[in-house]
Motif scaffolding. Structure first.
Motif, short mmCIF file in Angstrom:
data_model
loop_
_atom_site.label_atom_id
_atom_site.label_comp_id
_atom_site.label_asym_id
_atom_site.label_seq_id
_atom_site.Cartn_x
_atom_site.Cartn_y
_atom_site.Cartn_z
N ALA A 126 0.82 -1.21 0.00
CA ALA A 126 0.00 0.00 0.00
C ALA A 126 0.85 1.26 0.00
O ALA A 126 0.33 2.36 0.08
CB ALA A 126 -0.93 -0.01 1.21
N ILE A 127 2.18 1.08 -0.11
CA ILE A 127 3.07 2.24 0.05
C ILE A 127 2.79 3.33 -0.99
O ILE A 127 2.81 4.52 -0.69
CB ILE A 127 4.56 1.81 0.02
CG1 ILE A 127 5.51 2.99 0.20
CG2 ILE A 127 4.93 1.08 -1.24
CD1 ILE A 127 5.79 3.36 1.57
N LEU A 128 2.47 2.93 -2.22
CA LEU A 128 2.23 3.94 -3.26
C LEU A 128 0.92 4.68 -3.00
O LEU A 128 0.84 5.89 -3.18
CB LEU A 128 2.20 3.30 -4.64
CG LEU A 128 3.57 3.01 -5.24
CD1 LEU A 128 3.42 2.31 -6.59
CD2 LEU A 128 4.38 4.29 -5.40
N ALA A 129 -0.11 3.94 -2.59
CA ALA A 129 -1.38 4.60 -2.30
C ALA A 129 -1.21 5.56 -1.13
O ALA A 129 -1.70 6.69 -1.15
CB ALA A 129 -2.45 3.55 -1.98
N ASP A 130 -0.47 5.15 -0.10
CA ASP A 130 -0.25 6.01 1.06
C ASP A 130 0.58 7.24 0.66
O ASP A 130 0.31 8.36 1.10
CB ASP A 130 0.51 5.26 2.16
CG ASP A 130 -0.37 4.24 2.88
OD1 ASP A 130 -1.52 4.07 2.46
OD2 ASP A 130 0.12 3.61 3.83
N ARG A 136 -1.85 8.32 6.50
CA ARG A 136 -1.34 7.22 7.30
C ARG A 136 -2.53 6.57 7.97
O ARG A 136 -3.43 7.25 8.43
CB ARG A 136 -0.42 7.73 8.41
CG ARG A 136 0.71 8.56 7.93
CD ARG A 136 2.03 7.78 8.03
NE ARG A 136 3.06 8.57 7.40
CZ ARG A 136 3.60 9.63 7.98
NH1 ARG A 136 3.25 9.99 9.19
NH2 ARG A 136 4.51 10.32 7.34
N PRO A 137 -2.56 5.27 8.04
CA PRO A 137 -3.71 4.63 8.67
C PRO A 137 -3.80 4.97 10.16
O PRO A 137 -2.78 5.06 10.83
CB PRO A 137 -3.44 3.14 8.46
CG PRO A 137 -2.01 3.02 8.14
CD PRO A 137 -1.55 4.31 7.57
N ASP A 240 9.63 10.78 -7.63
CA ASP A 240 8.32 11.43 -7.69
C ASP A 240 7.26 10.37 -7.37
O ASP A 240 6.81 9.64 -8.25
CB ASP A 240 8.11 12.01 -9.10
CG ASP A 240 6.79 12.77 -9.19
OD1 ASP A 240 5.93 12.58 -8.31
OD2 ASP A 240 6.63 13.56 -10.14
N GLY A 241 6.93 10.28 -6.10
CA GLY A 241 6.02 9.23 -5.63
C GLY A 241 4.65 9.32 -6.27
O GLY A 241 4.03 8.31 -6.60
N ASP A 242 4.16 10.57 -6.47
CA ASP A 242 2.83 10.72 -7.09
C ASP A 242 2.82 10.16 -8.50
O ASP A 242 1.88 9.47 -8.90
CB ASP A 242 2.47 12.21 -7.16
CG ASP A 242 1.96 12.71 -5.82
OD1 ASP A 242 1.60 11.87 -4.98
OD2 ASP A 242 1.94 13.94 -5.63
N ALA A 243 3.88 10.50 -9.27
CA ALA A 243 3.91 10.03 -10.66
C ALA A 243 3.99 8.50 -10.70
O ALA A 243 3.31 7.85 -11.51
CB ALA A 243 5.10 10.65 -11.40
N LEU A 244 4.80 7.95 -9.82
CA LEU A 244 4.93 6.49 -9.80
C LEU A 244 3.59 5.84 -9.42
O LEU A 244 3.17 4.85 -10.02
CB LEU A 244 6.03 6.07 -8.82
CG LEU A 244 6.33 4.59 -8.77
CD1 LEU A 244 6.81 4.08 -10.13
CD2 LEU A 244 7.39 4.30 -7.71
N ALA A 245 2.92 6.43 -8.42
CA ALA A 245 1.62 5.88 -8.00
C ALA A 245 0.62 5.98 -9.16
O ALA A 245 -0.14 5.05 -9.43
CB ALA A 245 1.10 6.64 -6.78
#
Ligand SMILES: Cc1ncc(COP(=O)(O)O)c(C=O)c1O
Length: 346
Positions: A126-130, A136-137, A240-245
């Motif tokens: 779930a790391i990309l969605a987070d 954070r849950p 770029d975490g957003d782009a990867l997600a």
């Protein structure tokens, strides 16, 4: 959004720590459990052995709890397991395939925490969605994610803990090398050299697989906490975490679209993580995909300690990560080809 904060260590909101592997992070959490008198962990029966080993190594008793249709811990089974145990327990919830706990499971987790137990979230899938949502849950005390399953790195893991959980005393073992900073041979992945037609691995992807193999070969020898390797920290700082997600979710969407109406049940379509299907043909399809160079991103063999009746044997996991050097259009074609192979088994 970048996740460069992840490499800075303690002191950020939510107490974030970056370590060399998921095993190292889980080991720290297991030690914390022991230090507070918790000696039993209730873990999902569908799991990777490496999620469980750190608890065994700390001398904890591990009991396995059935999972639901989405492969996340089943609420009623957790209630039964808790009822059969005196005293506080740790509960390890894996967000397999990026799926979160059901409302009933959340209620059971809240009850666990009220009773003095500890809830650990394995957020590896779930790391990309987070990362994309910045969320954070709130239903857990600690969250752990191995990074190399979804991010383009060969090692590393993030641990977040709520206030009041102290892992610092177990940190800083001088002289330890991060597991990703060691050498191994390309021969660690010989299967990539066999079988036609092959998945189109650009050379960048081949180098990445080499690095993964080098790190994996040393993960079990490097269980004391280290930092992630130098390269991983550099990649995380620039990522770029957003782009990867977004690209991963788009790949999952394309693959789910191409499989829509097929006999396999999709349990997490559109999630920025591996696409999980349930089909009785899973083992045969997996073998045929592998013959085409399409490998499952989840190499989960049933740990001997898990009762066979609790193990779902019908799970097919499909990789949706972008491949370094392959543009999105070519990747989508490849995913449609993957779907064609699967549909032949309908
Ligand atoms: C869901 C999950 N959590 C944790 C781990 C352990 O992470 P690492 O391989 O970084 O030690 C794995 C490893 O495969 C995993 O699949």
């Amino acid at each position: 959004m970048t996740i460069d904060w992840a490499v800075s260590g303690w002191g950020r909101p939510g107490s974030a720590l970056a370590v060399g592997s998921g095993r190292q992070g889980l080991g720290l959490l297991a030690r914390w459990c022991r230090s507070t008198g918790i000696s039993t962990v209730l873990a999902p029966a569908f799991c990777c052995t490496t999620m469980i080993t750190p608890f065994w190594l700390e001398g904890m008793s591990v009991r396995f709890v059935a999972v639901d249709e989405r492969l996340v811990m089943d609420a009623d089974s957790l209630r039964t397991a808790r009822a059969g145990h005196d005293g506080p327990v740790a509960v390890l919830v894996a967000r397999t395939g990026g799926s979160g706990p059901s409302p009933r499971l959340r209620a059971e987790l809240a009850a666990t925490r009220r009773d003095g137990g500890l809830v650990i979230d394995d957020a590896t899938h779930a790391i990309l969605a987070d990362t994309a949502s910045g969320a954070r849950p709130s239903w857990c005390d600690a969250s752990l994610a191995s990074l190399r399953k979804l991010l383009p790195v060969a090692d590393g893991a993030l641990v977040h803990v709520r206030d009041g959980i102290g892992l610092e005393s177990d940190l800083a073992v001088p002289g330890q090398n991060p597991p990703g900073e060691v050498l191994a041979l390309r021969g660690d992945l010989p299967v990539l050299a066999r079988g036609e037609p092959q998945r189109p691995f650009p050379s960048g992807a081949g180098r990445y697989l080499d690095a993964l193999a080098r790190a994996e070969a040393h993960f079990d020898e490097s269980l004391s906490p280290t930092a992630p390797s130098t390269v991983t920290r550099r990649v995380l700082g620039d990522l770029d975490g957003d782009a990867l997600a977004r690209r991963t979710a788009q790949n999952a969407h394309v693959l789910a679209g191409a499989l829509s109406g097929s006999g396999a049940r999709m349990i997490n379509p559109g999630v920025p993580g591996p696409l999980l299907l349930r089909t009785t043909r899973a083992p045969a399809i997996d073998a045929e995909l592998a013959a085409h160079g399409i490998f499952s991103p989840m190499d989960w063999t049933r740990p001997g300690a898990v009762d066979a009746a609790l193990w779902p044997g019908d799970v097919l996991a499909l990789d949706t990560r972008p491949i370094a050097g392959l543009d999105d259009a070519a990747m989508h074609d490849w995913l449609r080809f993957t779907a064609e192979i699967i549909r032949k088994w309908d």
